[in-house]
Enzyme design. Structure first.
Site, PDB file in Angstrom:
ATOM      1  N   SER A  54     -46.956  -2.655  10.119  1.00 20.25           N
ATOM      2  CA  SER A  54     -46.104  -1.462  10.211  1.00 20.25           C
ATOM      3  C   SER A  54     -46.462  -0.563   9.031  1.00 20.25           C
ATOM      4  O   SER A  54     -45.683  -0.323   8.117  1.00 20.25           O
ATOM      5  CB  SER A  54     -44.625  -1.851  10.181  1.00 20.25           C
ATOM      6  OG  SER A  54     -44.293  -2.524   8.996  1.00 20.25           O
ATOM      7  N   HIS A 101     -43.596  -7.343  13.917  1.00 21.34           N
ATOM      8  CA  HIS A 101     -44.062  -8.655  13.470  1.00 21.34           C
ATOM      9  C   HIS A 101     -43.738  -9.764  14.459  1.00 21.34           C
ATOM     10  O   HIS A 101     -43.933 -10.947  14.171  1.00 21.34           O
ATOM     11  CB  HIS A 101     -43.456  -9.008  12.109  1.00 21.34           C
ATOM     12  CG  HIS A 101     -43.865  -8.068  11.022  1.00 21.34           C
ATOM     13  ND1 HIS A 101     -43.220  -8.001   9.819  1.00 21.34           N
ATOM     14  CD2 HIS A 101     -44.869  -7.147  10.971  1.00 21.34           C
ATOM     15  CE1 HIS A 101     -43.796  -7.068   9.065  1.00 21.34           C
ATOM     16  NE2 HIS A 101     -44.790  -6.536   9.744  1.00 21.34           N
ATOM     17  N   GLU A 121     -37.075  -7.153   9.762  1.00 25.51           N
ATOM     18  CA  GLU A 121     -36.883  -8.309   8.875  1.00 25.51           C
ATOM     19  C   GLU A 121     -35.412  -8.546   8.574  1.00 25.51           C
ATOM     20  O   GLU A 121     -34.722  -7.650   8.064  1.00 25.51           O
ATOM     21  CB  GLU A 121     -37.649  -8.080   7.559  1.00 25.51           C
ATOM     22  CG  GLU A 121     -39.129  -7.840   7.812  1.00 25.51           C
ATOM     23  CD  GLU A 121     -39.911  -7.407   6.570  1.00 25.51           C
ATOM     24  OE1 GLU A 121     -39.423  -7.611   5.444  1.00 25.51           O
ATOM     25  OE2 GLU A 121     -41.003  -6.858   6.744  1.00 25.51           O
ATOM     26  N   GLU A 164     -44.478 -13.300   9.619  1.00 28.18           N
ATOM     27  CA  GLU A 164     -44.107 -13.674   8.254  1.00 28.18           C
ATOM     28  C   GLU A 164     -43.367 -15.015   8.213  1.00 28.18           C
ATOM     29  O   GLU A 164     -42.684 -15.331   7.240  1.00 28.18           O
ATOM     30  CB  GLU A 164     -43.287 -12.551   7.612  1.00 28.18           C
ATOM     31  CG  GLU A 164     -44.115 -11.264   7.506  1.00 28.18           C
ATOM     32  CD  GLU A 164     -43.444 -10.150   6.731  1.00 28.18           C
ATOM     33  OE1 GLU A 164     -42.247 -10.282   6.387  1.00 28.18           O
ATOM     34  OE2 GLU A 164     -44.117  -9.136   6.464  1.00 28.18           O
ATOM     35  N   ASP A 175     -35.058  -5.272   6.349  1.00 27.38           N
ATOM     36  CA  ASP A 175     -36.073  -4.220   6.416  1.00 27.38           C
ATOM     37  C   ASP A 175     -36.070  -3.737   7.854  1.00 27.38           C
ATOM     38  O   ASP A 175     -36.570  -4.426   8.749  1.00 27.38           O
ATOM     39  CB  ASP A 175     -37.456  -4.730   6.010  1.00 27.38           C
ATOM     40  CG  ASP A 175     -38.507  -3.612   6.102  1.00 27.38           C
ATOM     41  OD1 ASP A 175     -38.120  -2.456   6.404  1.00 27.38           O
ATOM     42  OD2 ASP A 175     -39.697  -3.892   5.865  1.00 27.38           O
ATOM     43  N   GLU A 180     -33.958  -1.705   3.596  1.00 31.31           N
ATOM     44  CA  GLU A 180     -35.256  -1.057   3.384  1.00 31.31           C
ATOM     45  C   GLU A 180     -35.627  -0.238   4.613  1.00 31.31           C
ATOM     46  O   GLU A 180     -35.375  -0.659   5.751  1.00 31.31           O
ATOM     47  CB  GLU A 180     -36.294  -2.165   3.145  1.00 31.31           C
ATOM     48  CG  GLU A 180     -37.717  -1.699   2.959  1.00 31.31           C
ATOM     49  CD  GLU A 180     -38.667  -2.900   2.869  1.00 31.31           C
ATOM     50  OE1 GLU A 180     -38.243  -3.993   2.436  1.00 31.31           O
ATOM     51  OE2 GLU A 180     -39.834  -2.745   3.263  1.00 31.31           O
ATOM     52  N   ASP A 204     -40.008   1.974   1.404  1.00 37.27           N
ATOM     53  CA  ASP A 204     -41.322   1.322   1.563  1.00 37.27           C
ATOM     54  C   ASP A 204     -42.302   2.362   2.126  1.00 37.27           C
ATOM     55  O   ASP A 204     -43.021   3.016   1.372  1.00 37.27           O
ATOM     56  CB  ASP A 204     -41.168   0.105   2.479  1.00 37.27           C
ATOM     57  CG  ASP A 204     -42.493  -0.486   2.926  1.00 37.27           C
ATOM     58  OD1 ASP A 204     -43.528  -0.154   2.341  1.00 37.27           O
ATOM     59  OD2 ASP A 204     -42.514  -1.290   3.887  1.00 37.27           O
ATOM     60  N   LYS A 223     -46.101  -2.434  -3.016  1.00 41.54           N
ATOM     61  CA  LYS A 223     -47.200  -3.080  -2.292  1.00 41.54           C
ATOM     62  C   LYS A 223     -48.501  -2.562  -2.893  1.00 41.54           C
ATOM     63  O   LYS A 223     -48.821  -1.372  -2.760  1.00 41.54           O
ATOM     64  CB  LYS A 223     -47.150  -2.704  -0.819  1.00 41.54           C
ATOM     65  CG  LYS A 223     -46.017  -3.347  -0.013  1.00 41.54           C
ATOM     66  CD  LYS A 223     -45.939  -2.702   1.358  1.00 41.54           C
ATOM     67  CE  LYS A 223     -45.084  -3.497   2.326  1.00 41.54           C
ATOM     68  NZ  LYS A 223     -44.832  -2.712   3.568  1.00 41.54           N
ATOM     69  N   HIS A 275     -45.283  -8.667  -0.390  1.00 42.41           N
ATOM     70  CA  HIS A 275     -46.494  -9.038   0.362  1.00 42.41           C
ATOM     71  C   HIS A 275     -46.704  -8.022   1.484  1.00 42.41           C
ATOM     72  O   HIS A 275     -45.926  -7.080   1.633  1.00 42.41           O
ATOM     73  CB  HIS A 275     -46.300 -10.430   0.973  1.00 42.41           C
ATOM     74  CG  HIS A 275     -45.172 -10.471   1.973  1.00 42.41           C
ATOM     75  ND1 HIS A 275     -45.020 -11.466   2.900  1.00 42.41           N
ATOM     76  CD2 HIS A 275     -44.126  -9.612   2.188  1.00 42.41           C
ATOM     77  CE1 HIS A 275     -43.948 -11.215   3.645  1.00 42.41           C
ATOM     78  NE2 HIS A 275     -43.392 -10.115   3.231  1.00 42.41           N
ATOM     79  N   LYS A 294     -40.252  -9.976  -2.031  1.00 39.91           N
ATOM     80  CA  LYS A 294     -40.157 -10.429  -0.641  1.00 39.91           C
ATOM     81  C   LYS A 294     -41.523 -10.915  -0.220  1.00 39.91           C
ATOM     82  O   LYS A 294     -42.532 -10.222  -0.358  1.00 39.91           O
ATOM     83  CB  LYS A 294     -39.560  -9.372   0.271  1.00 39.91           C
ATOM     84  CG  LYS A 294     -40.333  -8.132   0.535  1.00 39.91           C
ATOM     85  CD  LYS A 294     -39.706  -7.381   1.720  1.00 39.91           C
ATOM     86  CE  LYS A 294     -40.731  -6.487   2.363  1.00 39.91           C
ATOM     87  NZ  LYS A 294     -40.270  -5.919   3.628  1.00 39.91           N
TER      88      LYS A 294
HETATM   89  P1  PGA Z   1     -46.196  -4.597   6.898  1.00 39.85           P
HETATM   90  O1  PGA Z   1     -44.697  -5.084   6.823  1.00 39.85           O
HETATM   91  O2  PGA Z   1     -46.954  -5.351   5.881  1.00 39.85           O
HETATM   92  O3  PGA Z   1     -46.562  -4.918   8.325  1.00 39.85           O
HETATM   93  O4  PGA Z   1     -46.180  -3.117   6.632  1.00 39.85           O
HETATM   94  C1  PGA Z   1     -44.024  -5.320   5.637  1.00 39.85           C
HETATM   95  C2  PGA Z   1     -42.970  -4.295   5.386  1.00 39.85           C
HETATM   96  O5  PGA Z   1     -42.763  -3.359   6.184  1.00 39.85           O
HETATM   97  O6  PGA Z   1     -42.309  -4.356   4.352  1.00 39.85           O
HETATM   98 ZN    ZN Z   2     -41.035  -2.491   4.897  1.00 36.33          ZN
END
Ligand code: PGA
Ligand code: ZN
Length: 416
Positions: free
Chosen positions: A43, A156, A165, A206, A242, A283, A310, A335, A363, A386
């Site tokens: 995503s 996911h 999430e 995940e 999330d 998030e 994010d 990230k 991650h 996370k």
């Molecule tokens: P992604 O998901 O690594 O697929 O972007 C993680 C997130 O959205 O936090």
């Molecule tokens: Zn996210």
């Protein structure tokens, strides 16, 4: 005296979804001294730095990384040879300049990040320091509160759940080990609850369970059953979401539970959830460019919940500064591959901290056995991490690294 970079060597390896990614070795004075691998999102935010893929549909469905690997072996390596390996800022700035584009489109942010992290590991090694200490310096480390993603949806999972999430946060414990244990027991309890209802199927990217549910709110009810069933109180174990709502934002509406919601209606749904459930953190509740949705929600509910950007901030100072200016959130997801170097990551985190924003180390949904983010979370005193469910080795590797670090670092503070 620290050694000098004598070369980098990159190769393609596979990530946790069976897709190509990059691993980089950093040689110092001819000796292999640091190694790191690059994660990859599903995503992905559209403002992220570019992940360079070959696009040759006849190989790895177009996801090959041969070009990015060559960029390291043929171009980046030569530019870094001779630099002191512990001059991380100089190393990263050299690559940023060599690339010369805003989004690292020339060399690829995956290529640059692999090199940046391999050098970081090598820098720690030449100083004989654990990575978290090398990153954190004299400030010392602090163990992060984990967000364990025990129920997966969105991009996911193959389920009908829109929220990406559903996480539990063991924040009211005396140590990381105790918190992790409680989170893991809650994961196992969720498995029991889902099995009892005939909803236990596979797991998502995940490692969280990925059932079809009658509604998104049902996910929250299952988390409550899991927390309580495992014997924990909501004082010590909270919930984090999330939503990754950019994934279901189309034509100005949020499509959740089969209905199209305006930004205001979605905010009302979140407010209702905040009244009902012990939610500590939300998030990406709004689309990556719906600044109005973000600021309104932060104004109304920011006093009672952590609001994490994010896809909104993509770990980039410019977007974060914009958000700070207008009050779009109160926390940043971190990230490393959204921006592409460790130096820029640390600078964005500092900007967040300076403005009272929390940092949540993260991650990606596509991961490897690389555990760099565990050390980064501790060294930078991020306070939160996370890194998925306690399942799948790519997720567990980070928790296991944190358990190793916890033998030396005992501080464990709730950010709430
Ligand atoms: P992604 O998901 O690594 O697929 O972007 C993680 C997130 O959205 O936090
Ligand atoms: Zn996210």
């Amino acid at each position: 005296m620290a050694g000098h970079i004598s070369g980098l060597h990159a190769r393609m390896i596979l990530d946790s979804r069976g897709q190509p990614t990059i691993e980089v070795d950093c040689f110092v004075d001819g000796v292999l001294t640091g190694r790191a691998a690059v994660p990859s999102g599903a995503s992905t935010g559209q403002h992220e730095a570019l992940e360079l893929r070959d696009g040759d549909g006849s190989k790895y469905l177009g996801k090959g990384v041969n070009q990015a690997v060559s960029n390291i072996n043929d171009i980046i390596s030569e530019a870094l040879v001779g630099l002191p390996v512990d001059e991380q800022k100089l190393i990263d700035e050299t690559m940023i300049e060599l690339d010369g584009t805003n989004k690292k489109t020339k060399l690829g942010a995956n290529a640059i990040l692999g090199a940046s992290l391999a050098c970081l590991h090598a820098g720690a090694a030449v100083h004989s320091l654990p990575l978290w200490k090398y990153v954190g310096g004299v400030a010392g480390g602090s163990m992060p509160v984990p967000m364990l993603n025990i129920l997966n949806g969105g991009a996911h999972a193959a389920s009908n759940v829109d929220v990406q999430e559903f996480m539990v946060m063991p924040h009211g414990f005396d140590s990381f080990e105790e918190g992790l244990r409680a989170g893991v027991e809650t994961y196992h309890q969720l498995k029991k609850e889902l099995k009892q209802d005939g909803l236990l199927g596979g797991i998502g990217d995940e490692g969280g369970f990925a059932p079809n549910l009658p509604s998104n709110e049902e996910g929250l009810r299952y988390l409550m059953r899991a927390i309580e069933g495992a014997g924990y109180s909501t004082e010590e174990m909270g919930i984090a979401l999330d939503v990754a709502s950019t994934e279901f934002y189309k034509d100005g509406k949020y499509h959740m539970d089969g209905k199209a919601h305006s930004s205001e209606e979605l905010a009302d749904i979140y407010s209702g959830w905040l009244d009902e459930y012990p939610i500590l953190s939300i998030e990406d509740g709004f689309d990556e460019d719906d600044w109005h949705g973000w600021t309104t929600f932060t104004k109304n509910d920011g006093h009672r919940v952590q609001i994490v950007g994010d896809d909104l901030f993509v770990t980039q100072q410019e977007r974060l500064a914009q958000g700070i200016e207008i009050g779009a959130a109160n926390a940043m997801l971190v990230k490393v591959n959204q921006v592409g170097t460790i130096t820029e990551t640390l600078e964005a985190m500092q900007l967040a901290r300076d403005n009272g924003y929390n940092n949540v180390m993260s991650h990606r949904s596509g991961e490897t056995e690389d555990t760099t983010i565990a050390d980064l979370a501790v060294g930078t005193r991020a306070g939160q991490i996370k890194t998925g469910a306690p399942a799948r080795s790519d997720r567990v590797a980070k928790y296991n690294q944190l358990l190793r670090i916890a033998e030396d670092v005992t501080e464990y503070v709730s950010p709430f």
